[in-house]
Design a protein around this motif. Sequence first.
Motif, PDB file in Angstrom:
ATOM      1  N   HIS A  60       4.669   5.735  -3.482  1.00  0.00           N
ATOM      2  CA  HIS A  60       5.765   5.407  -4.405  1.00  0.00           C
ATOM      3  C   HIS A  60       7.080   5.189  -3.656  1.00  0.00           C
ATOM      4  O   HIS A  60       8.148   5.586  -4.122  1.00  0.00           O
ATOM      5  CB  HIS A  60       5.940   6.501  -5.460  1.00  0.00           C
ATOM      6  N   ILE A  61       6.965   4.555  -2.486  1.00  0.00           N
ATOM      7  CA  ILE A  61       8.145   4.235  -1.689  1.00  0.00           C
ATOM      8  C   ILE A  61       8.264   2.714  -1.612  1.00  0.00           C
ATOM      9  O   ILE A  61       7.421   2.054  -0.994  1.00  0.00           O
ATOM     10  CB  ILE A  61       8.046   4.818  -0.262  1.00  0.00           C
ATOM     11  N   PRO A  62       9.265   2.124  -2.259  1.00  0.00           N
ATOM     12  CA  PRO A  62       9.416   0.658  -2.227  1.00  0.00           C
ATOM     13  C   PRO A  62       9.817   0.182  -0.835  1.00  0.00           C
ATOM     14  O   PRO A  62      10.328   0.958  -0.023  1.00  0.00           O
ATOM     15  CB  PRO A  62      10.526   0.400  -3.246  1.00  0.00           C
ATOM     16  N   ALA A  63       9.585  -1.093  -0.575  1.00  0.00           N
ATOM     17  CA  ALA A  63       9.915  -1.645   0.744  1.00  0.00           C
ATOM     18  C   ALA A  63      11.405  -1.531   1.033  1.00  0.00           C
ATOM     19  O   ALA A  63      11.816  -1.302   2.167  1.00  0.00           O
ATOM     20  CB  ALA A  63       9.471  -3.101   0.826  1.00  0.00           C
ATOM     21  N   ALA A  64      12.226  -1.692  -0.008  1.00  0.00           N
ATOM     22  CA  ALA A  64      13.680  -1.590   0.158  1.00  0.00           C
ATOM     23  C   ALA A  64      14.222  -0.483  -0.737  1.00  0.00           C
ATOM     24  O   ALA A  64      13.709  -0.245  -1.833  1.00  0.00           O
ATOM     25  CB  ALA A  64      14.352  -2.911  -0.176  1.00  0.00           C
ATOM     26  N   MET A 112       0.833  -1.214   0.000  1.00  0.00           N
ATOM     27  CA  MET A 112       0.000   0.000   0.000  1.00  0.00           C
ATOM     28  C   MET A 112       0.865   1.260   0.000  1.00  0.00           C
ATOM     29  O   MET A 112       0.590   2.226  -0.718  1.00  0.00           O
ATOM     30  CB  MET A 112      -0.907  -0.029   1.239  1.00  0.00           C
ATOM     31  N   VAL A 113       1.922   1.246   0.808  1.00  0.00           N
ATOM     32  CA  VAL A 113       2.846   2.378   0.852  1.00  0.00           C
ATOM     33  C   VAL A 113       3.528   2.559  -0.494  1.00  0.00           C
ATOM     34  O   VAL A 113       3.703   3.686  -0.982  1.00  0.00           O
ATOM     35  CB  VAL A 113       3.899   2.179   1.967  1.00  0.00           C
ATOM     36  N   MET A 171       9.507  -6.947   8.953  1.00  0.00           N
ATOM     37  CA  MET A 171       8.943  -7.587   7.761  1.00  0.00           C
ATOM     38  C   MET A 171      10.019  -7.863   6.727  1.00  0.00           C
ATOM     39  O   MET A 171      10.042  -8.927   6.098  1.00  0.00           O
ATOM     40  CB  MET A 171       7.864  -6.693   7.159  1.00  0.00           C
ATOM     41  N   MET A 172      10.935  -6.916   6.538  1.00  0.00           N
ATOM     42  CA  MET A 172      11.991  -7.081   5.552  1.00  0.00           C
ATOM     43  C   MET A 172      12.953  -8.193   5.949  1.00  0.00           C
ATOM     44  O   MET A 172      13.430  -8.951   5.096  1.00  0.00           O
ATOM     45  CB  MET A 172      12.751  -5.769   5.364  1.00  0.00           C
ATOM     46  N   LYS A 173      13.250  -8.303   7.249  1.00  0.00           N
ATOM     47  CA  LYS A 173      14.120  -9.386   7.702  1.00  0.00           C
ATOM     48  C   LYS A 173      13.431 -10.733   7.521  1.00  0.00           C
ATOM     49  O   LYS A 173      14.040 -11.704   7.085  1.00  0.00           O
ATOM     50  CB  LYS A 173      14.510  -9.167   9.166  1.00  0.00           C
ATOM     51  N   VAL A 174      12.142 -10.775   7.850  1.00  0.00           N
ATOM     52  CA  VAL A 174      11.366 -12.000   7.644  1.00  0.00           C
ATOM     53  C   VAL A 174      11.287 -12.320   6.153  1.00  0.00           C
ATOM     54  O   VAL A 174      11.340 -13.480   5.744  1.00  0.00           O
ATOM     55  CB  VAL A 174       9.959 -11.870   8.252  1.00  0.00           C
ATOM     56  N   ASP A 175      11.190 -11.278   5.324  1.00  0.00           N
ATOM     57  CA  ASP A 175      11.139 -11.464   3.872  1.00  0.00           C
ATOM     58  C   ASP A 175      12.405 -12.168   3.387  1.00  0.00           C
ATOM     59  O   ASP A 175      12.343 -13.087   2.557  1.00  0.00           O
ATOM     60  CB  ASP A 175      10.996 -10.104   3.193  1.00  0.00           C
ATOM     61  N   PRO A 185      15.702  -1.506   4.365  1.00  0.00           N
ATOM     62  CA  PRO A 185      14.300  -1.095   4.446  1.00  0.00           C
ATOM     63  C   PRO A 185      14.157   0.414   4.271  1.00  0.00           C
ATOM     64  O   PRO A 185      14.880   1.187   4.900  1.00  0.00           O
ATOM     65  CB  PRO A 185      13.883  -1.520   5.863  1.00  0.00           C
ATOM     66  N   SER A 186      13.250   0.842   3.424  1.00  0.00           N
ATOM     67  CA  SER A 186      13.013   2.272   3.234  1.00  0.00           C
ATOM     68  C   SER A 186      12.417   2.890   4.493  1.00  0.00           C
ATOM     69  O   SER A 186      12.704   4.032   4.823  1.00  0.00           O
ATOM     70  CB  SER A 186      12.065   2.493   2.049  1.00  0.00           C
ATOM     71  N   LEU A 187      11.579   2.099   5.180  1.00  0.00           N
ATOM     72  CA  LEU A 187      10.958   2.534   6.432  1.00  0.00           C
ATOM     73  C   LEU A 187      11.322   1.524   7.515  1.00  0.00           C
ATOM     74  O   LEU A 187      10.525   0.645   7.864  1.00  0.00           O
ATOM     75  CB  LEU A 187       9.436   2.626   6.275  1.00  0.00           C
TER      76      LEU A 187
END
Length: 261
Positions: A155-159, A149-150, A174-178, A165-167
């Motif tokens: 227009h901010i990607p997860a990484a 959604m973000v 979430m990114m570490k779990v990813d 992580p962008s945020l």
Amino acid sequence: MKLGLKDKINNLIKAYKEYGKAQGDAIKAVLEPFKVPSYVSRFTQEGLERTIKEGMDDILSNWKKYDKVLNDQVVSVIASSKKEIMDALHLDQVNKSADYAVRIANAREFMKLELESDCSDVAKLDAALFPILKDFADDYDTMKLFAKMVEIKAHIPAANASGEPSLPKTFGKMMKVDSIMNAINEVEEAAAMLFIHARTSVDEVIRIHGAIYGVPIDGYSEQADEENIIINATILDALADKIDSEGQDSASGEGQTVDLD
């Protein structure tokens, strides 16, 4: 936490190769006498084919059964390791109470308000979204949807370009779990057929009365999957090493413990 997945898989690969060598030697022993023309001349064509087939069939049958047993073991080892990691991160322990769906919907509405404003200050956005989403940090699938959604709205990607992580405050866990889930998917995919690839090549080809015999050997697919599964098992071991008993990411340096959040 110590996972030790690489060593477990390496031990199974070693057992696979050792048994394969033993079965290959057994086939060579069956074929060896037929390298001598005077010995071959004792058989009729039909008797020759039947004798060789009978000698090889039992070996090949047992070989195939053992491959299946080992493949089941590697799949089981990976499933067990996956559960250990998910338990350590509390991913299977998300408390989805009766109002969980309502809480998600409310969080989504609050997010929309934040994302409709100026999102150019990423750090400020991170600080604003964190309290809205912190109660869902252990719900990997839901956090993935929020991150999407973000990405769509702001227009901010997860990484970012560096893979960080962008945020980080909001989506760091979430990114570490990813990363963990990607590595798990890779080992699961490689394990599916790891020891049961069809052996389409043969070693030490012997031609006997026009027929071709030899020891079945592994091809490129087997080698590639072995290399891939070890690489990703090593990655998983390293990621698991950073998870402490509280499901946190233990960062080296002055004994600090940093939340995966």
